[in-house]
Design a protein around this motif. Structure first.
Motif, mmCIF file in Angstrom:
data_model
loop_
_atom_site.group_PDB
_atom_site.id
_atom_site.type_symbol
_atom_site.label_atom_id
_atom_site.label_comp_id
_atom_site.label_asym_id
_atom_site.label_seq_id
_atom_site.Cartn_x
_atom_site.Cartn_y
_atom_site.Cartn_z
ATOM 1 N N ILE A 1 -7.790 3.307 8.604
ATOM 2 C CA ILE A 1 -8.765 3.601 9.553
ATOM 3 C C ILE A 1 -8.430 2.809 11.114
ATOM 4 O O ILE A 1 -8.035 1.741 11.077
ATOM 5 C CB ILE A 1 -9.905 3.088 9.151
ATOM 6 C CG1 ILE A 1 -10.374 3.689 7.863
ATOM 7 C CG2 ILE A 1 -11.254 3.139 10.104
ATOM 8 C CD1 ILE A 1 -11.666 3.406 7.020
ATOM 9 N N LYS B 1 -8.817 15.041 -0.504
ATOM 10 C CA LYS B 1 -9.078 14.901 1.122
ATOM 11 C C LYS B 1 -9.177 13.569 1.452
ATOM 12 O O LYS B 1 -8.395 13.190 2.498
ATOM 13 C CB LYS B 1 -10.739 15.359 1.294
ATOM 14 C CG LYS B 1 -10.914 16.607 1.408
ATOM 15 C CD LYS B 1 -10.990 16.863 3.092
ATOM 16 C CE LYS B 1 -10.616 18.357 2.987
ATOM 17 N NZ LYS B 1 -10.416 18.601 4.273
ATOM 18 N N LEU C 1 -1.070 12.756 7.777
ATOM 19 C CA LEU C 1 -2.012 13.919 7.919
ATOM 20 C C LEU C 1 -2.257 14.156 9.639
ATOM 21 O O LEU C 1 -1.600 13.281 10.223
ATOM 22 C CB LEU C 1 -3.552 13.305 7.511
ATOM 23 C CG LEU C 1 -3.633 13.098 6.004
ATOM 24 C CD1 LEU C 1 -4.970 12.404 5.633
ATOM 25 C CD2 LEU C 1 -3.410 14.146 5.083
ATOM 26 N N THR D 1 -5.176 14.533 10.833
ATOM 27 C CA THR D 1 -6.514 14.070 11.013
ATOM 28 C C THR D 1 -6.421 12.577 10.964
ATOM 29 O O THR D 1 -5.574 11.864 10.507
ATOM 30 C CB THR D 1 -7.649 14.241 9.981
ATOM 31 O OG1 THR D 1 -7.068 13.937 8.552
ATOM 32 C CG2 THR D 1 -7.888 15.895 9.758
ATOM 33 N N VAL D 2 -7.324 11.822 11.695
ATOM 34 C CA VAL D 2 -7.408 10.359 11.828
ATOM 35 C C VAL D 2 -8.756 9.701 11.535
ATOM 36 O O VAL D 2 -9.832 10.544 11.798
ATOM 37 C CB VAL D 2 -6.776 9.692 12.930
ATOM 38 C CG1 VAL D 2 -7.784 10.466 14.164
ATOM 39 C CG2 VAL D 2 -6.554 8.340 13.163
ATOM 40 N N GLY E 1 -6.962 7.800 -0.246
ATOM 41 C CA GLY E 1 -7.130 6.477 -0.970
ATOM 42 C C GLY E 1 -7.832 6.558 -2.224
ATOM 43 O O GLY E 1 -7.683 5.601 -3.046
ATOM 44 N N ARG F 1 0.773 -1.070 0.054
ATOM 45 C CA ARG F 1 0.031 -0.066 0.184
ATOM 46 C C ARG F 1 0.872 1.256 -0.005
ATOM 47 O O ARG F 1 1.736 1.358 0.649
ATOM 48 C CB ARG F 1 -0.980 0.080 1.342
ATOM 49 C CG ARG F 1 -1.891 1.164 1.254
ATOM 50 C CD ARG F 1 -2.741 0.711 2.527
ATOM 51 N NE ARG F 1 -3.639 1.874 2.983
ATOM 52 C CZ ARG F 1 -4.843 1.675 2.938
ATOM 53 N NH1 ARG F 1 -5.476 0.845 2.241
ATOM 54 N NH2 ARG F 1 -5.982 2.749 3.367
ATOM 55 N N ALA G 1 -6.716 -1.244 10.569
ATOM 56 C CA ALA G 1 -7.131 -2.224 9.487
ATOM 57 C C ALA G 1 -7.656 -1.776 8.251
ATOM 58 O O ALA G 1 -8.919 -1.304 7.996
ATOM 59 C CB ALA G 1 -7.985 -3.184 10.254
ATOM 60 N N PRO G 2 -6.683 -1.609 7.426
ATOM 61 C CA PRO G 2 -7.269 -1.474 5.849
ATOM 62 C C PRO G 2 -7.895 -2.649 5.422
ATOM 63 O O PRO G 2 -7.618 -3.579 5.932
ATOM 64 C CB PRO G 2 -6.006 -1.036 5.110
ATOM 65 C CG PRO G 2 -4.974 -1.881 5.771
ATOM 66 C CD PRO G 2 -5.524 -1.884 7.256
HETATM 67 P P1 AMP Z 1 -9.307 1.020 3.361
HETATM 68 O O1 AMP Z 1 -8.889 0.756 4.763
HETATM 69 O O2 AMP Z 1 -8.577 0.356 2.548
HETATM 70 O O3 AMP Z 1 -11.016 0.883 3.422
HETATM 71 O O4 AMP Z 1 -9.217 2.557 2.969
HETATM 72 C C1 AMP Z 1 -9.165 3.632 3.999
HETATM 73 C C2 AMP Z 1 -9.590 4.879 3.423
HETATM 74 O O5 AMP Z 1 -9.798 5.846 4.359
HETATM 75 C C3 AMP Z 1 -8.222 5.448 2.953
HETATM 76 O O6 AMP Z 1 -7.923 5.109 1.422
HETATM 77 C C4 AMP Z 1 -8.780 6.916 2.735
HETATM 78 O O7 AMP Z 1 -9.219 7.520 1.606
HETATM 79 C C5 AMP Z 1 -9.659 6.887 4.058
HETATM 80 N N1 AMP Z 1 -9.299 7.654 5.302
HETATM 81 C C6 AMP Z 1 -8.306 7.229 6.099
HETATM 82 N N2 AMP Z 1 -7.712 8.113 6.844
HETATM 83 C C7 AMP Z 1 -8.148 9.417 6.534
HETATM 84 C C8 AMP Z 1 -7.958 10.619 6.617
HETATM 85 N N3 AMP Z 1 -7.437 10.982 7.974
HETATM 86 N N4 AMP Z 1 -8.461 11.785 6.138
HETATM 87 C C9 AMP Z 1 -8.939 11.305 4.828
HETATM 88 N N5 AMP Z 1 -9.529 9.954 4.659
HETATM 89 C C10 AMP Z 1 -8.849 9.042 5.166
#
Ligand code: AMP
Ligand code: MG
Length: 344
Positions: A63, A226, A113, A115-116, A229, A56, A139-140
């Motif tokens: 998240i 924003k 970032l 932010t979280v 991903g 990745r 966990a993505p």
């Molecule tokens: P996934 O875990 O593969 O479903 O992807 C998580 C997605 O959440 C990322 O690809 C970002 O697009 C989005 N994401 C996670 N953290 C942030 C953040 N701090 N600000 C904006 N988008 C976020």
């Protein structure tokens, strides 16, 4: 390394999985959306392991999964009332909120970032694992980067066998597409990714919702966005996918006219008879959009085969959960859409 399969129903599973997480190992966890590739979200080395295993890009943030709304305050600050309202309405559930991060959250987790993203998943065993581990679990989706997401333990095993410590097998995921993401760091709440919690449900609680342009269009890979991903190629099988819109009959006529051996058709179950001889694969019922969201990624994974030349896909119309299915399918197709009504 031998990847252990831990059945969700085994009483010992939450403890074993939580101990592995505490040791900085990677454990795939079931959620109602998709399977996640989990690690201690506050441990930079563990988080680096997620990025490595998935391939990745480093700027694509993760998240953090938490066991309950009370945990947001350890991870986030300047939390608006709207966040509590959303948590009250939709947690545990398929909703992720983006909020200002406290310094305890490593930059490796947030992709740099300030932010979280946080979410409380609606899966009893996974919430127990998070609670027992005592840390938020980053966990993505557990797929290899760019590939369709994982909605069964077998999908995870296929992508990561021998490369992660364990997979908690909780059966197929109920929702089947990743969580809805809402950014609450600006004046107006912004939808960054549609999912199981629909725009209509969000607007009912928030009174207002901006749809980010990354939801509806292809984003240039150098753009400042924003949701980082959203700019990457996503959910895609190895061959090109084209969405054919329009009525059942016109779409079938168009596809049958263009179909050549080696192509496949991804359609609704009701349409199967229209595609005899065209290697159709149904991902759910058009009449029940929840079956489409639950079946989409398994179908896209089945179609991820270098022997396939081209996929013609049918996409549900309308709002609600269909909006999330459209978003994933359009991304898988790199927004390549043909209108069969205009073609005839
Ligand atoms: P996934 O875990 O593969 O479903 O992807 C998580 C997605 O959440 C990322 O690809 C970002 O697009 C989005 N994401 C996670 N953290 C942030 C953040 N701090 N600000 C904006 N988008 C976020
Ligand atoms: Mg993903």
């Amino acid at each position: 390394m031998q990847t252990r399969i831990l059945p969700a129903a085994d009483p010992g599973t939450p403890r074993i999985a939580a101990d592995l997480i505490r040791q900085g190992q990677l454990v795939a966890i079931p959620t109602e959306t998709v399977y996640g590739l989990g690690a201690d979200g506050l441990n930079e080395a563990a988080v680096a392991g997620i990025f490595r295993a998935k391939g990745r890009p480093q700027d694509n943030p993760l998240i953090l999964h938490i066991w309950g709304p009370e945990q947001i305050e350890q991870l986030c600050h300047r939390i608006p009332q709207k966040a509590y309202d959303l948590a009250e309405a939709f947690w545990p559930g398929p909703l992720t909120m983006v909020l200002p991060a406290r310094s305890v959250v490593p930059k490796a987790t947030t992709g740099g970032l300030d932010t979280v993203a946080v979410r409380c998943p609606d899966n009893e065993v996974t919430r127990q694992i998070i609670r027992l581990s005592g840390v938020p679990i980053a966990a993505p989706s557990a797929n290899l980067s760019g590939k369709p997401s994982t909605t069964t333990a077998q999908h995870v095993l296929h992508d990561h066998d021998g490369r992660i410590a364990a997979i908690v097998d909780g059966g197929p995921c109920r929702v089947g597409v990743e969580s809805t993401i809402v950014d609450l760091t600006e004046e107006r709440p912004r939808l960054l990714r549609p999912g199981g919690i629909t725009p209509e449900q969000l607007t009912a609680v928030l009174g207002d919702l901006v749809i980010d342009k990354a939801v509806t269009a292809q984003i240039d890979k150098d753009a400042v966005v924003k949701a980082p991903g959203m700019k990457y190629r996503h959910y895609a099988p190895s061959e090109p996918v084209v969405i054919v819109s329009g009525s059942r009959e016109k779409a079938a006529a168009y596809i049958r006219r263009h179909f050549t051996p080696g192509d496949r058709v991804l359609c609704f179950q009701e349409e199967l008879p229209l595609y005899e001889g065209c290697a159709p694969l149904a991902y759910g019922l058009e009449a029940d959009v929840n079956t489409l969201s639950a079946g989409l990624f398994a179908a896209l994974r089945e179609l991820d085969d270098p022997g396939i030349h081209q996929v013609y896909a049918r996409c549900p119309v309308g709002g609600g959960v269909a909006y999330a299915v459209q978003n994933r399918l359009k991304k898988a197709a790199a927004f390549h859409i043909v209108d069969a009504e205009a073609e005839l």
